[in-house]
Each structure stands twice: as C-alpha cells, then as structure tokens.
Design a protein around this motif. Structure first.
Motif, PDB file in Angstrom:
ATOM      1  N   MET A  63       0.847  -1.196   0.000  1.00  0.00           N
ATOM      2  CA  MET A  63       0.000   0.000   0.000  1.00  0.00           C
ATOM      3  C   MET A  63       0.889   1.256   0.000  1.00  0.00           C
ATOM      4  O   MET A  63       1.777   1.386   0.825  1.00  0.00           O
ATOM      5  CB  MET A  63      -0.891  -0.007   1.253  1.00  0.00           C
ATOM      6  N   ARG A 120      -2.014   6.354  -0.869  1.00  0.00           N
ATOM      7  CA  ARG A 120      -3.267   5.617  -0.705  1.00  0.00           C
ATOM      8  C   ARG A 120      -3.643   5.506   0.781  1.00  0.00           C
ATOM      9  O   ARG A 120      -4.808   5.593   1.163  1.00  0.00           O
ATOM     10  CB  ARG A 120      -3.110   4.229  -1.319  1.00  0.00           C
ATOM     11  N   MET A 121      -2.606   5.321   1.577  1.00  0.00           N
ATOM     12  CA  MET A 121      -2.845   5.239   3.023  1.00  0.00           C
ATOM     13  C   MET A 121      -3.412   6.558   3.561  1.00  0.00           C
ATOM     14  O   MET A 121      -4.366   6.574   4.325  1.00  0.00           O
ATOM     15  CB  MET A 121      -1.528   4.903   3.735  1.00  0.00           C
ATOM     16  N   GLN A 133      -5.027   8.749   1.915  1.00  0.00           N
ATOM     17  CA  GLN A 133      -6.385   8.928   1.390  1.00  0.00           C
ATOM     18  C   GLN A 133      -7.393   8.137   2.232  1.00  0.00           C
ATOM     19  O   GLN A 133      -8.463   8.637   2.577  1.00  0.00           O
ATOM     20  CB  GLN A 133      -6.419   8.447  -0.064  1.00  0.00           C
ATOM     21  N   LEU A 134      -7.012   6.926   2.560  1.00  0.00           N
ATOM     22  CA  LEU A 134      -7.878   6.087   3.393  1.00  0.00           C
ATOM     23  C   LEU A 134      -8.076   6.719   4.770  1.00  0.00           C
ATOM     24  O   LEU A 134      -9.192   6.752   5.299  1.00  0.00           O
ATOM     25  CB  LEU A 134      -7.245   4.697   3.527  1.00  0.00           C
TER      26      LEU A 134
END
Lengths: 207, 122
Positions: B1, B5-6, B8-9
């Motif tokens: 990951m 992306r992290m 964003q999550l």
C-alpha cells in the motif's frame, strides 16, 4: 489567548491569610471544574462514537463514557491538563475491555444453556443478504462508508481496532496512543498499519 | 500500500467519522451533558470527603502533639530556664483570671518583701 489556570502553590498559600487561602482553594476548585468541563465537553461525542464502534451497543457505550468521565475526574482531575486525553482513553479502553470479557464469558455460558431458541441461532437475514450496491469496490461515502469501516474494524484484533480508533478517529499521536493502550509506540505503529491494510483490502480501490 | 493511498484512506475514514459525530441526535447530546455534570459532581464529593476525613484526624493529631509536649515538659524534657518558668507563671496568673488589684493594695507586703530581699543579698 487561553486563560492560565490558577494554582495554589505552597508559597503563595502560605503568604496569604487563612481567609485568602480558603478563597484561593475555592477558586482553584472552580477553575479545575471549568477546565474539566471544557475538556469533557470537547471529547464526549467522539468518545461516545468510538465506544459505540468498539462495543457495538449504544446504551453500553453511553455507560462506558460516563464511567470514564467519573473515573477521570475522581482519580486524575488534579493531573496536568495535557495528560487528560490519553488517560481518559486509557480508562475508556479498560472499561470496554472489561465489558467485552464479560460478554465472552456470558456467551460461553449461554452456549451451554439448554433450550436455546432456534431463532437466536438463525442468521440475521439483513446481514446475509447480498449488497445491492455492488460490494466492496463500490465507492462509499459518509454514513455508508463508516458502517463498512465499522464492520471491518469489528473483524480486527482488539489491539488493531484500538490503534485505529485512537490514532485515526480521535487523532491521538503515537505517544498518546501508546499511553492509552498501555503498550509501546512501536506496537502502536504496527497495529495501526495492520488495521489500515485490512481496511484497504476490504474497501478496495479508493477514488 | 502506497503512502498516498494510506493517507487517502485515513482522510476518508476520518471524514466519515467526523460526520457521524456531528450528526449525533439531541437526546444523545443531552445524555452526554448530564453524564458530564454527574462526573463533575465528583469534585464536590471529593472535597467534602477530604474535609470529613482529614479535619477530625487533624484535630486529633494536634491534640496528641500538645499532650506529648506537656508530657515531655514534665518527664523527660530539659529543665526549664527561670525566665521561661516566670513567663509560664505570669501566663497562669493572666489565664487564671485572678484579681490583679490585690497586688496593688498590699503595699506593706511589698515593702517587707523588698527589705527581706535586700537583707538576703547584703
């Protein structure tokens, strides 16, 4: 500018006549009550949501938050203000863990209890129904997204769930989360990363 | 990951959580406010508990301290010096509420006592 809390140092108190000392002690208590009120008012809603996610029971979550408030005031009200948040969540976490342990014991006992209703055994039809919105790859928002996150969190280990709730939802830093969870900072980082990984796998590609 | 992306999550999940916190109903908010008030009452209880526990204990400790001081004065303490004894006697007189006027009236006695003292010295 934030108002400086009034403190009654030994020197200051000794320099005052008895009546003045009494007034200062009263003012200190009033200031302390105000500071605690501000702190609890600022934290209570988030704490309730976090407890609700961990316990999956609204009434129990309310009781847990109230118990944590009382315990904080009773035991740690005189600690420095910057310690209250991790301490509060430490208390809340312990309260939640106690409840979960009791539930486990209760479930174990109930499993042996004769004459259980067959309806209790049946799966919840809503839980087992197919998702008309298309499953994990569907882009979720707001309440729906949170529901999905709660489901994922429910499937994580207790430590991973705690790390995610405290770090991401409550916004505690690594050191504060470590105090609240009663573990090392390295452990917090590991649990938090694992929780994020699990969420990513279930929630799919985020756009 | 990836890190992005992290992040964003994290952002998305936090935003969803914040939204749910803001949308808590009035009854729940009221219940929380009452819980807070109940918790703050603990401060008052603690103060009263401190007073009821420590004030009698403090009084007892003070009485015990006075008793020890008096006892040591009688038994094992160092002998009191004469000015100290005289001061204590004066205190006894004042505290005893004696009629001080009688000392003024007995002039003959004082004259005699003065003579006696001067004879003794000489």
């Amino acid at each position: 500018m934030q108002e400086e809390p009034l403190t009654c140092s030994a020197t200051l108190c000794a320099a005052l006549p008895l009546g003045g000392r009494r007034d200062l002690a009263r003012e200190t208590t009033v200031d302390q009550a105000r500071a605690l009120d501000r702190f609890l008012a600022g934290i209570e809603r988030r704490a309730l949501r976090i407890a609700r996610i961990a316990l999956r029971d609204h009434a129990e979550a309310q009781d847990a938050v109230q118990d944590a408030m009382i315990r904080l005031v009773r035991s740690y009200g005189r600690h420095p203000e910057d310690q209250w948040r991790p301490l509060f969540y430490r208390i809340l976490r312990n309260r939640i863990t106690d409840h979960q342990r009791r539930q486990k014991v209760r479930s174990a006992v109930m499993a042996w209890w004769p004459g259980r209703d067959a309806e209790e055994e049946a799966q919840d039809p809503v839980e087992s129904a197919a998702d008309p919105d298309g499953g994990p790859d569907h882009v979720l928002e707001g309440e729906q997204l949170l529901e999905r996150i709660e489901e994922v969190l429910a499937g994580l280990s207790g430590r991973q769930r705690e790390a995610f709730l405290l770090r991401n939802f409550e916004g505690l830093d690594v050191a504060q989360t470590a105090v609240a969870m009663g573990c090392s900072e390295g452990s917090v980082k590991t649990h938090y990363f694992r929780a994020l990984q699990a969420l990513q796998q279930v929630l799919g590609e985020l756009k | 990951m990836t890190d992005e992306r992290m992040r964003q999550l994290e952002r998305m999940s936090r935003a969803a959580f914040d939204e749910s916190v803001e949308s808590l109903d009035a009854a729940t908010r009221s219940r929380l406010a009452r819980a807070r008030a109940a918790a703050l009452e603990e401060l008052q209880h603690r103060r009263m508990a401190w007073s009821s526990t420590w004030l009698p204990a403090g009084a007892a400790a003070a009485a015990a301290l006075v008793a020890v001081m008096l006892w040591q004065g009688e038994e094992g303490g160092p002998p009191a010096t004469e000015p100290a004894l005289a001061a204590l006697e004066d205190l006894d007189i004042v505290a005893g509420g004696e009629d001080l006027a009688m000392f003024d009236e007995d002039e003959e006695f004082y004259a005699w006592a003065a003579d006696e003292m001067s004879d003794g010295v000489g």
